[in-house]
Design a protein around this motif. Structure first.
Motif, PDB file in Angstrom:
ATOM      1  N   GLN A 120     -47.550 -63.165  48.215  1.00 19.66           N
ATOM      2  CA  GLN A 120     -47.105 -62.070  49.069  1.00 19.66           C
ATOM      3  C   GLN A 120     -46.961 -60.778  48.266  1.00 19.66           C
ATOM      4  N   ARG A 121     -46.360 -60.885  47.082  1.00 21.03           N
ATOM      5  CA  ARG A 121     -46.159 -59.693  46.254  1.00 21.03           C
ATOM      6  C   ARG A 121     -47.486 -59.145  45.734  1.00 21.03           C
ATOM      7  N   VAL A 122     -48.408 -60.035  45.407  1.00 21.97           N
ATOM      8  CA  VAL A 122     -49.724 -59.593  44.943  1.00 21.97           C
ATOM      9  C   VAL A 122     -50.459 -58.862  46.065  1.00 21.97           C
ATOM     10  N   GLU A 123     -50.434 -59.414  47.259  1.00 26.45           N
ATOM     11  CA  GLU A 123     -51.102 -58.773  48.390  1.00 26.45           C
ATOM     12  C   GLU A 123     -50.543 -57.372  48.644  1.00 26.45           C
ATOM     13  N   GLU A 124     -49.226 -57.260  48.565  1.00 26.77           N
ATOM     14  CA  GLU A 124     -48.577 -55.974  48.822  1.00 26.77           C
ATOM     15  C   GLU A 124     -48.979 -54.928  47.791  1.00 26.77           C
ATOM     16  N   VAL A 125     -48.975 -55.327  46.519  1.00 25.68           N
ATOM     17  CA  VAL A 125     -49.254 -54.345  45.470  1.00 25.68           C
ATOM     18  C   VAL A 125     -50.742 -53.996  45.433  1.00 25.68           C
ATOM     19  N   LEU A 126     -51.628 -54.936  45.736  1.00 32.24           N
ATOM     20  CA  LEU A 126     -53.052 -54.626  45.791  1.00 32.24           C
ATOM     21  C   LEU A 126     -53.347 -53.667  46.942  1.00 32.24           C
ATOM     22  N   ARG A 127     -52.666 -53.870  48.053  1.00 33.50           N
ATOM     23  CA  ARG A 127     -52.844 -52.967  49.186  1.00 33.50           C
ATOM     24  C   ARG A 127     -52.374 -51.562  48.813  1.00 33.50           C
ATOM     25  N   ARG A 128     -51.256 -51.496  48.126  1.00 35.69           N
ATOM     26  CA  ARG A 128     -50.727 -50.190  47.727  1.00 35.69           C
ATOM     27  C   ARG A 128     -51.672 -49.476  46.763  1.00 35.69           C
ATOM     28  N   MET A 129     -52.288 -50.227  45.867  1.00 36.98           N
ATOM     29  CA  MET A 129     -53.194 -49.639  44.884  1.00 36.98           C
ATOM     30  C   MET A 129     -54.615 -49.438  45.440  1.00 36.98           C
ATOM     31  N   SER A 130     -54.794 -49.716  46.741  1.00 38.05           N
ATOM     32  CA  SER A 130     -56.090 -49.546  47.415  1.00 38.05           C
ATOM     33  C   SER A 130     -57.197 -50.328  46.729  1.00 38.05           C
ATOM     34  N   ILE A 131     -56.880 -51.571  46.346  1.00 35.52           N
ATOM     35  CA  ILE A 131     -57.852 -52.408  45.650  1.00 35.52           C
ATOM     36  C   ILE A 131     -57.944 -53.792  46.287  1.00 35.52           C
ATOM     37  N   SER A 132     -57.352 -53.951  47.481  1.00 40.83           N
ATOM     38  CA  SER A 132     -57.349 -55.252  48.164  1.00 40.83           C
ATOM     39  C   SER A 132     -58.754 -55.775  48.408  1.00 40.83           C
ATOM     40  N   HIS A 133     -59.679 -54.872  48.676  1.00 37.93           N
ATOM     41  CA  HIS A 133     -61.049 -55.282  48.989  1.00 37.93           C
ATOM     42  C   HIS A 133     -61.764 -55.868  47.772  1.00 37.93           C
ATOM     43  N   ARG A 134     -61.157 -55.758  46.594  1.00 42.02           N
ATOM     44  CA  ARG A 134     -61.735 -56.303  45.370  1.00 42.02           C
ATOM     45  C   ARG A 134     -60.937 -57.491  44.837  1.00 42.02           C
ATOM     46  N   ALA A 135     -60.088 -58.066  45.663  1.00 45.22           N
ATOM     47  CA  ALA A 135     -59.161 -59.110  45.206  1.00 45.22           C
ATOM     48  C   ALA A 135     -59.846 -60.291  44.542  1.00 45.22           C
ATOM     49  N   HIS A 136     -61.054 -60.621  44.980  1.00 40.98           N
ATOM     50  CA  HIS A 136     -61.741 -61.804  44.447  1.00 40.98           C
ATOM     51  C   HIS A 136     -62.896 -61.448  43.508  1.00 40.98           C
ATOM     52  N   HIS A 137     -62.931 -60.195  43.088  1.00 40.06           N
ATOM     53  CA  HIS A 137     -63.909 -59.772  42.094  1.00 40.06           C
ATOM     54  C   HIS A 137     -63.320 -59.922  40.688  1.00 40.06           C
ATOM     55  N   PRO A 139     -63.076 -58.524  36.548  1.00 41.04           N
ATOM     56  CA  PRO A 139     -63.004 -57.198  35.917  1.00 41.04           C
ATOM     57  C   PRO A 139     -64.355 -56.558  35.637  1.00 41.04           C
ATOM     58  N   GLN A 140     -65.333 -57.345  35.174  1.00 41.72           N
ATOM     59  CA  GLN A 140     -66.640 -56.785  34.833  1.00 41.72           C
ATOM     60  C   GLN A 140     -67.414 -56.303  36.055  1.00 41.72           C
ATOM     61  N   GLN A 141     -66.922 -56.639  37.250  1.00 41.06           N
ATOM     62  CA  GLN A 141     -67.552 -56.183  38.488  1.00 41.06           C
ATOM     63  C   GLN A 141     -66.913 -54.897  39.022  1.00 41.06           C
ATOM     64  N   LEU A 142     -65.942 -54.360  38.296  1.00 43.02           N
ATOM     65  CA  LEU A 142     -65.191 -53.198  38.750  1.00 43.02           C
ATOM     66  C   LEU A 142     -65.526 -51.964  37.924  1.00 43.02           C
ATOM     67  N   SER A 143     -65.324 -50.803  38.519  1.00 46.39           N
ATOM     68  CA  SER A 143     -65.434 -49.550  37.767  1.00 46.39           C
ATOM     69  C   SER A 143     -64.185 -49.386  36.897  1.00 46.39           C
ATOM     70  N   GLY A 144     -64.231 -48.418  35.976  1.00 44.74           N
ATOM     71  CA  GLY A 144     -63.070 -48.166  35.129  1.00 44.74           C
ATOM     72  C   GLY A 144     -61.839 -47.797  35.927  1.00 44.74           C
ATOM     73  N   GLY A 145     -62.016 -46.942  36.937  1.00 35.42           N
ATOM     74  CA  GLY A 145     -60.881 -46.558  37.769  1.00 35.42           C
ATOM     75  C   GLY A 145     -60.281 -47.740  38.510  1.00 35.42           C
ATOM     76  N   GLN A 146     -61.145 -48.626  39.012  1.00 33.04           N
ATOM     77  CA  GLN A 146     -60.656 -49.819  39.707  1.00 33.04           C
ATOM     78  C   GLN A 146     -59.925 -50.763  38.751  1.00 33.04           C
ATOM     79  N   GLN A 147     -60.458 -50.911  37.536  1.00 31.80           N
ATOM     80  CA  GLN A 147     -59.787 -51.770  36.557  1.00 31.80           C
ATOM     81  C   GLN A 147     -58.384 -51.238  36.231  1.00 31.80           C
ATOM     82  N   GLN A 148     -58.260 -49.921  36.114  1.00 27.95           N
ATOM     83  CA  GLN A 148     -56.936 -49.378  35.796  1.00 27.95           C
ATOM     84  C   GLN A 148     -55.982 -49.530  36.969  1.00 27.95           C
ATOM     85  N   ARG A 149     -56.484 -49.471  38.192  1.00 24.93           N
ATOM     86  CA  ARG A 149     -55.635 -49.739  39.352  1.00 24.93           C
ATOM     87  C   ARG A 149     -55.115 -51.180  39.318  1.00 24.93           C
TER      88      ARG A 149
END
Length: 224
Positions: A120-137, A139-149
């Motif tokens: 529950q806490r992970v879902e909430e914080v990923l939603r807040r960081m606007s990265i929920s759509h990448r939850a199952h990706h 790190p190497q599949q993410l941009s630098g900005g997404q990794q820092q989020r």
């Protein structure tokens, strides 16, 4: 929140003694956003390591929330660190073998939080960081900005009292760097204490106060 009194850090080898921090005394109040600046080799990262209980000072007193923590043993430092401090690094420090969701969940697992609450806490914080759509990706599949989020999500998911950020925009372009600083500013406005090491005047402008180091000492702006 943080009170340092006459902090010294000396690194010794058989032939050389290097003074990294020399008589540092400073305070950071609850809910403050402080930037630490200074030239390379001035002691910024050494100071952040001590604040984060990754290392002990050679001498002096470090109080965190009124408790002396500067002389704790490693096992004791680890316990305080996991419960109270979130870290954000320039290099993101994500685990390649874990996906986004698993990376963010990891500190909660270490703390023994039940699985349902963790998710529950992970879902909430990923939603807040606007990265929920990448939850199952991964790190190497993410941009630098997404990794820092993701790294910020991992730091804040356990609701730490203190966040330590070491050059959090150092590997990002201007747009992603600004977005990361806006996220940190929002967290601070909600009451989280933040201490950030940075070379960037732009990033430092988001802080309420700037502490400048030179040769391991706190100095007035006029000397830099």
């Amino acid at each position: 929140m943080i009170k340092l009194e006459n902090i010294q850090k000396v690194f010794r080898t058989e032939e050389v003694e290097t003074v990294a921090l020399n008589n540092i005394s400073l305070e950071v109040n609850d809910g403050e956003f402080v930037a630490i600046m200074g030239p390379s080799g001035c002691g910024k990262s050494t100071l952040l390591n001590i604040l984060g209980l990754l290392d002990n000072p050679t001498d002096g007193i470090y109080r965190l929330d009124g408790k002396e923590v500067g002389k704790l043993k490693e096992s004791q430092r680890t316990k305080v660190r996991k419960g109270q401090i979130g870290f954000i690094f320039q290099s993101f420090n994500l685990i390649d073998e874990l996906n986004v969701e698993e990376n963010v969940e990891l500190p909660l697992t270490y703390l023994g939080i039940p699985k349902q609450e963790r998710r529950q806490r992970v879902e909430e914080v990923l939603r807040r960081m606007s990265i929920s759509h990448r939850a199952h990706h991964f790190p190497q599949q993410l941009s630098g900005g997404q990794q820092q989020r993701v790294a910020i999500a991992r730091a804040v998911v356990m609701n730490p009292k203190l966040i330590l950020a070491d050059e959090p925009t150092g590997n990002l372009d201007s747009k992603n760097g600004l977005e990361v600083m806006q996220l940190l500013t929002e967290l601070n406005q909600e009451g989280t204490t933040i201490v950030m090491v940075t070379h960037s005047e732009r990033d430092a402008s988001h802080a309420q106060r700037i502490i400048k180091l030179f040769d391991g000492q706190v100095v007035p702006d006029v000397l830099l």
